[in-house]
Design a protein around this motif. Structure first.
Motif, PDB file in Angstrom:
ATOM      1  N   UNK A   1     -31.055 -19.535   9.449  1.00  0.00           N
ATOM      2  CA  UNK A   1     -31.419 -20.158   8.170  1.00  0.00           C
ATOM      3  C   UNK A   1     -30.186 -20.743   7.479  1.00  0.00           C
ATOM      4  N   UNK A   2     -29.136 -19.936   7.395  1.00  0.00           N
ATOM      5  CA  UNK A   2     -27.902 -20.385   6.734  1.00  0.00           C
ATOM      6  C   UNK A   2     -27.271 -21.559   7.483  1.00  0.00           C
ATOM      7  N   UNK A   3     -27.281 -21.482   8.831  1.00  0.00           N
ATOM      8  CA  UNK A   3     -26.645 -22.533   9.622  1.00  0.00           C
ATOM      9  C   UNK A   3     -27.403 -23.859   9.529  1.00  0.00           C
ATOM     10  N   UNK A   4     -28.719 -23.794   9.439  1.00  0.00           N
ATOM     11  CA  UNK A   4     -29.490 -25.030   9.261  1.00  0.00           C
ATOM     12  C   UNK A   4     -29.138 -25.681   7.939  1.00  0.00           C
ATOM     13  N   UNK A   5     -29.104 -24.880   6.885  1.00  0.00           N
ATOM     14  CA  UNK A   5     -28.788 -25.423   5.560  1.00  0.00           C
ATOM     15  C   UNK A   5     -27.368 -26.003   5.531  1.00  0.00           C
ATOM     16  N   UNK A   6     -26.426 -25.320   6.162  1.00  0.00           N
ATOM     17  CA  UNK A   6     -25.052 -25.813   6.202  1.00  0.00           C
ATOM     18  C   UNK A   6     -24.964 -27.114   6.987  1.00  0.00           C
ATOM     19  N   UNK A   7     -25.714 -27.199   8.072  1.00  0.00           N
ATOM     20  CA  UNK A   7     -25.684 -28.395   8.917  1.00  0.00           C
ATOM     21  C   UNK A   7     -26.300 -29.596   8.181  1.00  0.00           C
ATOM     22  N   UNK A   8     -27.391 -29.348   7.466  1.00  0.00           N
ATOM     23  CA  UNK A   8     -28.008 -30.425   6.688  1.00  0.00           C
ATOM     24  C   UNK A   8     -27.062 -30.872   5.580  1.00  0.00           C
ATOM     25  N   UNK A   9     -26.351 -29.928   4.975  1.00  0.00           N
ATOM     26  CA  UNK A   9     -25.378 -30.285   3.931  1.00  0.00           C
ATOM     27  C   UNK A   9     -24.254 -31.154   4.507  1.00  0.00           C
ATOM     28  N   UNK A  10     -23.863 -30.863   5.758  1.00  0.00           N
ATOM     29  CA  UNK A  10     -22.773 -31.615   6.388  1.00  0.00           C
ATOM     30  C   UNK A  10     -23.204 -33.001   6.856  1.00  0.00           C
ATOM     31  N   UNK A  11     -24.523 -33.168   7.117  1.00  0.00           N
ATOM     32  CA  UNK A  11     -25.038 -34.444   7.639  1.00  0.00           C
ATOM     33  C   UNK A  11     -26.167 -34.970   6.763  1.00  0.00           C
ATOM     34  N   UNK A  12     -25.935 -35.128   5.472  1.00  0.00           N
ATOM     35  CA  UNK A  12     -27.042 -35.495   4.567  1.00  0.00           C
ATOM     36  C   UNK A  12     -27.591 -36.896   4.865  1.00  0.00           C
ATOM     37  N   UNK A  13     -28.895 -36.951   5.143  1.00  0.00           N
ATOM     38  CA  UNK A  13     -29.551 -38.231   5.335  1.00  0.00           C
ATOM     39  C   UNK A  13     -29.153 -38.975   6.596  1.00  0.00           C
ATOM     40  N   UNK A  14     -28.469 -38.303   7.529  1.00  0.00           N
ATOM     41  CA  UNK A  14     -27.986 -38.997   8.733  1.00  0.00           C
ATOM     42  C   UNK A  14     -28.917 -38.856   9.933  1.00  0.00           C
ATOM     43  N   UNK A  15     -29.501 -37.667  10.140  1.00  0.00           N
ATOM     44  CA  UNK A  15     -30.342 -37.453  11.321  1.00  0.00           C
ATOM     45  C   UNK A  15     -31.635 -36.746  10.932  1.00  0.00           C
ATOM     46  N   UNK A  16     -32.616 -36.761  11.831  1.00  0.00           N
ATOM     47  CA  UNK A  16     -33.911 -36.135  11.602  1.00  0.00           C
ATOM     48  C   UNK A  16     -33.967 -34.727  12.145  1.00  0.00           C
ATOM     49  N   UNK A  17     -35.125 -34.113  11.998  1.00  0.00           N
ATOM     50  CA  UNK A  17     -35.285 -32.689  12.368  1.00  0.00           C
ATOM     51  C   UNK A  17     -35.057 -32.451  13.849  1.00  0.00           C
ATOM     52  N   UNK A  18     -35.509 -33.363  14.712  1.00  0.00           N
ATOM     53  CA  UNK A  18     -35.330 -33.146  16.150  1.00  0.00           C
ATOM     54  C   UNK A  18     -33.862 -33.192  16.539  1.00  0.00           C
ATOM     55  N   UNK A  19     -33.089 -34.059  15.871  1.00  0.00           N
ATOM     56  CA  UNK A  19     -31.655 -34.123  16.169  1.00  0.00           C
ATOM     57  C   UNK A  19     -30.948 -32.860  15.698  1.00  0.00           C
ATOM     58  N   UNK A  20     -31.351 -32.323  14.556  1.00  0.00           N
ATOM     59  CA  UNK A  20     -30.768 -31.058  14.107  1.00  0.00           C
ATOM     60  C   UNK A  20     -31.042 -29.948  15.125  1.00  0.00           C
ATOM     61  N   UNK A  21     -32.261 -29.937  15.673  1.00  0.00           N
ATOM     62  CA  UNK A  21     -32.586 -28.927  16.689  1.00  0.00           C
ATOM     63  C   UNK A  21     -31.725 -29.117  17.935  1.00  0.00           C
ATOM     64  N   UNK A  22     -31.491 -30.366  18.308  1.00  0.00           N
ATOM     65  CA  UNK A  22     -30.639 -30.643  19.482  1.00  0.00           C
ATOM     66  C   UNK A  22     -29.218 -30.121  19.262  1.00  0.00           C
ATOM     67  N   UNK A  23     -28.689 -30.338  18.056  1.00  0.00           N
ATOM     68  CA  UNK A  23     -27.332 -29.858  17.761  1.00  0.00           C
ATOM     69  C   UNK A  23     -27.268 -28.344  17.885  1.00  0.00           C
ATOM     70  N   UNK A  24     -28.186 -27.665  17.244  1.00  0.00           N
ATOM     71  CA  UNK A  24     -28.159 -26.202  17.218  1.00  0.00           C
ATOM     72  C   UNK A  24     -28.372 -25.599  18.606  1.00  0.00           C
ATOM     73  N   UNK A  25     -29.124 -26.304  19.458  1.00  0.00           N
ATOM     74  CA  UNK A  25     -29.387 -25.786  20.812  1.00  0.00           C
ATOM     75  C   UNK A  25     -28.400 -26.316  21.845  1.00  0.00           C
ATOM     76  N   UNK A  26     -27.462 -27.186  21.418  1.00  0.00           N
ATOM     77  CA  UNK A  26     -26.438 -27.671  22.331  1.00  0.00           C
ATOM     78  C   UNK A  26     -26.928 -28.708  23.324  1.00  0.00           C
ATOM     79  N   UNK A  27     -27.804 -29.586  22.902  1.00  0.00           N
ATOM     80  CA  UNK A  27     -28.321 -30.614  23.799  1.00  0.00           C
ATOM     81  C   UNK A  27     -27.214 -31.568  24.230  1.00  0.00           C
ATOM     82  N   UNK A  28     -27.282 -31.998  25.499  1.00  0.00           N
ATOM     83  CA  UNK A  28     -26.314 -32.961  26.018  1.00  0.00           C
ATOM     84  C   UNK A  28     -26.912 -34.365  26.085  1.00  0.00           C
TER      85      UNK A  28
END
Length: 605
Positions: free
Chosen positions: A515-542
């Motif tokens: 929960x905390x990491x999602x909020x921090x990541x959205x704060x770092x990338x405001x308005x730049x990417x969508x939900x699927x891209x956030x999931x890719x980052x957190x799961x380490x997608x290549x």
């Protein structure tokens, strides 16, 4: 007539292996054998099909059954053949030309006692001519609520049957449904306009069914509940979902957790659906994740649990599907997993089902402009900016008011070529949309109001609960299992100590690190990417888009590689629903923090 109910009892025993009719079955069959037109309202699992299958083997001539689903026809005929009844068949689009001719020949020779067809079959002049050559002793209109424009599943082809009754010259008409409100019941009787039509209404309450609503924050919580609930059951479970894609996902998710599961939806081939259905009936698989396409005609008494993974569009749909549990009379549980997001999904789907006024006018003008050549459905869809369900809704309306006609090949023509005035009466279409909206609101009320589930759903269908509630989570919270963390029953369920989820399954919504990491990541990338891209980052997608955008340089990249994509997306969706994360943009929305989200991040630092 020369047949009697006592003879019907003998047929029931000899051909169906049953010793006696249920009270309302006996009343309906008595009416049919006496030649009385009848509307029968009997609950799901009550055995409506026996009300015409038994008389079909006794009456002279043909019993003609109008059925909405091709799969249901096949299942009924196969089931009858297994009992040694070989005088039943069906005519539909799955039957090859040579076999069609063979079956029609058998009908002419009087070798067929029971014939299943779809309502569209009556649009064929050849079929109508065939019926004039044979004696139709009984016309059965199954799922008769489809006749009513007030009903939750209105079909103009059903309503047009009313105008063909004189032409069909059927001896007796039997209309059957499990889901009709008082208004729909009245509309069916008025539409059929048959003299002295009897109405037989069975008690809709099923005392053995325990009703519960479990509110869930997101898909991850729903999935955790599924695992706990299914793991407790030793007998079959049905999980209803809102889309074909979801049925495949849920089935795959359950398989990945070690359950024998299958999916069923209308997008599968007929053979594929038949195979998975048989596996479920034979208990080669324990769980079936399915859309509303599954269930009608399923003669399986020991389904111990029906779970609605998504909010249905109406109480009619919910009650019919939930009623497939516990048909053997033993206790069964009907669970609605309620997520607030489902409300918006259903409202969006409802909007897709209805065209706007301009779209209806454009459709009619295109068909009229095509003249004698006509237009096919696919051509219309290609010429217009319209969703397929909305196109179907517009065509259904235009056909209902006789402005559009269709031939047996599906070509659409102007129903009134001499008409000059392009104005179209849209009142009935608007009323249907309003009624669908009202039905959805009633469904939402059932899911969110803390009143007796049983009493409220029975009242919706115009009946009163005779005694006290025999089981719902509001009146009897002690009957229900402890739900996973992150979700709660409408009445606050308590732990019954009857089993637990498999080890290793955690509640993602309560994972404070994620929960905390999602909020921090959205704060770092405001308005730049969508939900699927956030999931890719957190799961380490290549994936290329992640690497080229440098998203792999984020501190939390790959930190949650052990979680499934659905788990992470579910956690993101949960934060959106809490109002901590908001979507920016409409077509390809990006994510940013809301003021509440910013406050939570600053507080946690």
């Amino acid at each position: 007539m020369s047949v009697s109910v006592s003879q019907a009892g003998q047929v029931l025993q000899d051909l169906f292996g049953l010793t006696d009719f249920r009270p309302h079955q006996r009343e309906v069959i008595d009416n049919v054998l006496a030649g009385r037109h009848t509307l029968a309202l009997l609950p799901t699992g009550y055995g409506k099909s026996l009300c015409y299958q038994v008389p079909s083997q006794m009456l002279p001539g043909l019993t003609l059954v109008v059925s909405p689903l091709i799969a249901l026809m096949r299942d009924q005929v196969v089931g009858l053949a297994a009992r040694g009844i070989t005088s039943a068949t069906y005519l539909n689009s799955t039957v090859g030309e040579d076999e069609q001719f063979a079956r029609i020949d058998a009908i002419r020779k009087g070798l067929v006692k029971l014939l299943y067809v779809a309502p569209e079959r009556f649009e064929s002049s050849a079929f109508r001519s065939l019926l004039k050559e044979v004696q139709v002793s009984l016309l059965v209109i199954d799922e008769a609520h489809c006749i009513s424009q007030w009903g939750h599943d209105f079909r103009p082809q059903y309503r047009s049957l009313a105008g063909r009754l004189d032409e069909l010259q059927a001896g007796t008409v039997l209309a059957l449904t499990a889901t009709a409100t008082p208004g729909v019941r009245q509309d069916i009787v008025c539409s059929l306009a048959l003299p002295n039509m009897a109405v037989v209404a069975g008690e809709l309450d099923r005392p053995n069914l325990h009703l519960e609503v479990v509110e869930s924050k997101n898909a991850a919580v729903k999935d955790a509940f599924l695992i706990q609930a299914i793991n407790r059951e030793t007998e079959p479970v049905v999980v209803y979902v809102s889309s074909r894609k979801e049925s495949e996902r849920v089935a795959q998710f359950l398989k990945s957790r070690g359950f024998k599961a299958g999916c069923y939806h209308a997008g599968m081939t007929g053979d594929a659906r038949h195979r998975v259905q048989k596996k479920f009936e034979n208990e080669e698989i324990k769980v079936i994740a399915c859309t509303t396409a599954f269930g009608m005609g399923i003669d399986k008494g020991n389904i111990r649990r029906v779970i609605h993974y998504n909010l249905p569009s109406s109480l009619e749909s919910y009650f019919q599907e939930a009623g497939r549990a516990g048909r053997d009379g033993k206790p069964a549980v009907c669970t609605l997993l309620f997520q607030k997001k489902d409300i918006f999904t259903q409202k969006w789907l409802l909007g897709k089902n209805y065209p706007d006024d301009n779209q209806v006018t454009d459709i009619y003008r295109l068909i009229k402009g095509a003249g004698l050549a006509g237009l096919r459905w696919q051509e219309l869809l290609g010429k217009l900016d319209i969703e397929a369900p909305a196109l179907n809704g517009a065509l259904d309306h235009l056909r209902a008011i006789k402005l559009v006609d269709v031939d047996s090949r599906g070509t659409l023509y102007d129903g009134m070529p001499d008409r000059i005035d392009p104005a179209i009466d849209l009142q009935a279409l608007r009323q249907r949309k309003y009624r669908d909206q009202d039905r959805l609101e009633k469904m939402i009320g059932y899911a969110t109001t803390r009143t007796c589930r049983r009493r409220s759903i029975i009242a919706y269908f115009g009946q009163r609960l005779a005694g006290s509630c025999t089981g719902c989570d509001v009146c009897h919270p002690d009957l229900f299992y402890q739900v996973p963390a992150g979700s709660h029953s409408g009445s606050g369920s308590s732990d019954s100590g009857r089993g637990s989820a498999r080890s290793g399954i955690s509640d993602i919504s309560d994972n404070s690190d994620l929960r905390r990491d999602i909020l921090e990541l959205v704060r770092a990338l405001p308005g730049r990417v969508g939900r699927t891209s956030f999931a890719k980052i957190l799961r380490g997608s290549k994936a290329r888009d992640v690497i080229e955008a440098g998203l792999d340089r984020q501190e939390t990249y790959g930190k949650y590689a052990a979680l499934s994509n659905d788990d992470v997306l579910g956690a993101i969706d949960g934060l959106i629903e809490e109002g901590l994360v908001r979507k920016v943009g409409s077509m390809y929305p990006k994510l940013s923090l809301s003021q509440a989200g910013k406050k939570e991040v600053s507080t946690s630092q």
